[in-house]
Write a protein that holds these residues in place. Structure first.
Motif, mmCIF file in Angstrom:
data_model
loop_
_atom_site.group_PDB
_atom_site.id
_atom_site.type_symbol
_atom_site.label_atom_id
_atom_site.label_comp_id
_atom_site.label_asym_id
_atom_site.label_seq_id
_atom_site.Cartn_x
_atom_site.Cartn_y
_atom_site.Cartn_z
ATOM 1 N N CYS A 1 44.994 49.804 35.739
ATOM 2 C CA CYS A 1 44.304 49.225 34.590
ATOM 3 C C CYS A 1 44.758 47.784 34.390
ATOM 4 O O CYS A 1 43.947 46.876 34.175
ATOM 5 N N TYR A 2 46.071 47.590 34.461
ATOM 6 C CA TYR A 2 46.617 46.237 34.313
ATOM 7 C C TYR A 2 46.082 45.319 35.408
ATOM 8 O O TYR A 2 45.665 44.199 35.132
ATOM 9 N N ASN A 3 46.110 45.803 36.644
ATOM 10 C CA ASN A 3 45.603 44.972 37.737
ATOM 11 C C ASN A 3 44.161 44.550 37.493
ATOM 12 O O ASN A 3 43.785 43.397 37.713
ATOM 13 N N ALA A 4 43.362 45.502 37.019
ATOM 14 C CA ALA A 4 41.954 45.209 36.761
ATOM 15 C C ALA A 4 41.823 44.141 35.679
ATOM 16 O O ALA A 4 41.022 43.207 35.803
ATOM 17 N N MET A 5 42.617 44.273 34.620
ATOM 18 C CA MET A 5 42.501 43.341 33.502
ATOM 19 C C MET A 5 43.062 41.969 33.859
ATOM 20 O O MET A 5 42.485 40.939 33.510
ATOM 21 N N ILE A 6 44.192 41.941 34.581
ATOM 22 C CA ILE A 6 44.731 40.650 35.029
ATOM 23 C C ILE A 6 43.702 39.978 35.928
ATOM 24 O O ILE A 6 43.418 38.785 35.809
ATOM 25 N N GLY A 7 43.105 40.773 36.815
ATOM 26 C CA GLY A 7 42.069 40.256 37.704
ATOM 27 C C GLY A 7 40.879 39.707 36.932
ATOM 28 O O GLY A 7 40.286 38.703 37.325
#
Length: 563
Positions: A286-292
């Motif tokens: 989820c974090y990776n998606a949002m940082i992305g």
DNA sequence: CTAGGGTTAG
């Protein structure tokens, strides 16, 4: 009257299911041997099954001491081994033992699904075709849904979407996992092309599924939602989100992450962020998606803040985290921050940087004009590149070649192109998607097949004329270097995004933003023109290219010309 | 009377 078979009901077997430590397992193992139960397949299967959860080497130890294992026992051990990625080779050698065995055991339909699953990743992909042959040879002609689904996944996984679809079409009543297999196959983005028309197929297939009796579940919706993201199909994406809510599907990590990606890829950063905030718990993906999402929209600082917050929540960054965070830095020129993350990969996390990480750092440095450092990293990267790229994609070569072009090293560009040609990697045509009235239209560079071709060309001439009036001079630097100047200008005019913008200006309601999705990076001239178009026609234009989003309004772009 | 297939981030 029913008699109880002691082999099936022995108390030791009852204990097996509950045993939590290797020690108790060993005791039961001893008991099974002394009572003579070990001569029967059923108790052995239970023993192998329970031990594989606790200690797979113990499972193998038991298995090697079984004189003539039945196919049943082979199947249990093979699938357990495949759940341990580093032991896949033993699974294949056991399969080989089945084929070579002089006793009469033959593989059955339980043998193959896990083997095909193992063939999803290297170096096992090459065994898939042979396995398919074995399926045809050893199984009855009408084999079951598990084998069919695993075959579909195998072919989809190695890029043979047509074969996967062919196999799917042979199935009379696909069950839920089979539907999910083909839908996921269609929704996956093709890493070589950046985008494929087949993504449309997901939406069509989903409709077909709804006409059948099979009810979609969370996995189905994940495929649908990510397809909408790839297509930039916001209205369908919102519909899919509503479907999740209305049908009581769980907003789990998979769905949550897919939705964040979909909203982000459709240009709706704030909706993505709202969804992220509203998730009950957030994992690394989820974090990776949002940082992305922050990165692709050009909010480097917000990407970095979230990266720090993720670490504070006790989640360790992984390779993808590094990529998205560094690309966030790269889009806004946060060079020092980006370099610090790059160094930390090895120094703090003890991970050897991958080709993708080198790609990020080269991007970061060369965009910031620090060419010598970029070249140093490029050299380091070239040692890594051939290993990873050969089987995969031309993307890395294109990236390097563009980098050389950017700094006028035309000899290097030439040798890069030669290398690409030699390796059978071709330049892919530019395509743009635009949503008009809920339908997605696709334009390919130089397209001459659209039904409204004449109107589009008239509009293009009008645009071209207005641009000249505003003093725009075409910049042809980024067009292929080996064609004549007039041809270059001609080529620019028919870049897919120009066609899409012209079409959208004709068709999209004048107070709605125009949203374009490109498979490649936008070229310098199209970028400059689009800025002007947003001013001349007073239209907001949101363009997603291969690298990031550009929000054009009133003659300026959100990337502030740094991209 | 046991075993096997489908999902997210770049």
């Amino acid at each position: 009257m029913k008699s109880l078979n002691p082999v099936l009901t022995h108390p030791a077997l009852h204990l097996l299911g509950k045993c939590k430590t290797l020690y108790t397992l060993e005791q039961i193992h001893a008991n099974i041997i002394t009572t003579g139960l070990a001569r029967h397949t059923y108790p052995l299967s239970r023993l192998l099954q329970s031990s594989s959860v606790l200690d797979i080497t113990y499972t193998l130890e038991i298995f090697t001491h079984i004189p003539n294992p039945t196919i049943f026992l082979f199947n249990i051990v093979i699938s357990s081994l495949i759940n341990h990625r580093d032991l896949t080779h033993i699974a294949f050698s056991l399969y080989n033992r089945i084929l070579l065995s002089r006793t009469s055991i033959k593989p059955n339909s339980f043998t193959y699904p896990s083997l095909f699953k193992a063939c999803a990743s290297q170096p096992w992909v090459r065994y898939g075709l042979a396995l398919h042959n074995h399926v045809l040879k050893f199984l009855e002609s009408e084999y079951d849904g598990y084998v069919q689904a695993s075959l579909i996944n195998y072919y989809a996984n190695c890029g043979r979407l047509g074969v996967a679809r062919y196999l799917f079409d042979q199935i009379t009543d696909p069950d839920l996992p089979t539907w999910n297999s083909i839908l996921s196959a269609y929704s996956r983005i093709d890493s070589d092309n950046g985008m494929v028309v087949d993504t449309f197929g997901t939406l069509v297939l989903f409709k077909e599924m709804q006409d059948s009796l099979v009810r979609p579940n969370e996995i189905t919706l994940v495929a649908l939602i990510s397809a909408c993201g790839n297509l930039g199909a916001l209205s369908q994406g919102v519909w899919a989100h509503a479907y999740v809510v209305k049908n009581g599907l769980r907003l789990n990590h998979y769905i949550g992450t897919a939705l964040i990606g979909m909203y982000s890829h459709c240009g709706c950063l704030e909706l993505a962020r709202q969804l992220f905030d509203q998730l009950p718990q957030r994992d690394r993906l989820c974090y990776n998606a949002m940082i992305g999402a922050f990165a692709i929209h050009g909010y480097g600082h917000r990407a970095l803040d979230l990266y720090e917050k993720m670490k504070l929540e006790g989640l360790a960054p992984d390779n993808v985290t590094f990529v998205v965070t560094m690309s966030g830095c790269s889009h806004v020129g946060l060079v020092e921050k980006g370099c610090k993350i790059f160094e930390s990969i090895k120094e703090v996390y003890g991970i050897e940087p991958t080709v993708e990480h080198y790609g990020c750092i080269v991007d970061l440095l060369s965009r910031a004009g620090r060419l010598r450092e970029a070249e140093e990293k490029t050299l380091a990267r070239l040692h890594l590149a051939p290993v990873r790229t050969r089987a995969k994609t031309g993307g890395n070569y294109v990236l390097l070649s563009n980098m050389y072009a950017g700094i006028d090293k035309w000899e290097d560009v030439k040798s890069m192109r030669k290398l690409m040609k030699h390796q059978g990697i071709t330049k892919i045509p530019g395509t743009s998607l635009v949503e008009v009235g809920g339908a997605i239209h696709e334009f390919i560079m130089g397209d001459r097949t659209h039904p409204f071709l004449d109107d589009i060309h008239l509009k293009l001439e009008e645009i071209s004329f207005s641009l000249q009036e505003y003093g725009h001079k075409p910049s042809t630097k980024e067009v292929l270097f080996d064609i004549e100047e007039e041809e270059k200008e001609e080529a620019l005019l028919y870049h897919s995004e120009r066609l899409a913008i012209a079409f959208a200006l004709l068709m999209v309601d004048s107070n709605c933003p125009i949203r374009i999705i490109k498979n490649l990076r936008v070229c310098g001239d199209c970028h400059a023109s689009t800025k002007l178009i947003s001013k001349i026609y007073r239209r907001e234009i949101v363009m997603r290219d291969r690298i990031r989003f550009h929000h054009f309004a009133d003659g300026a772009c959100s990337c502030k010309d740094y991209w």
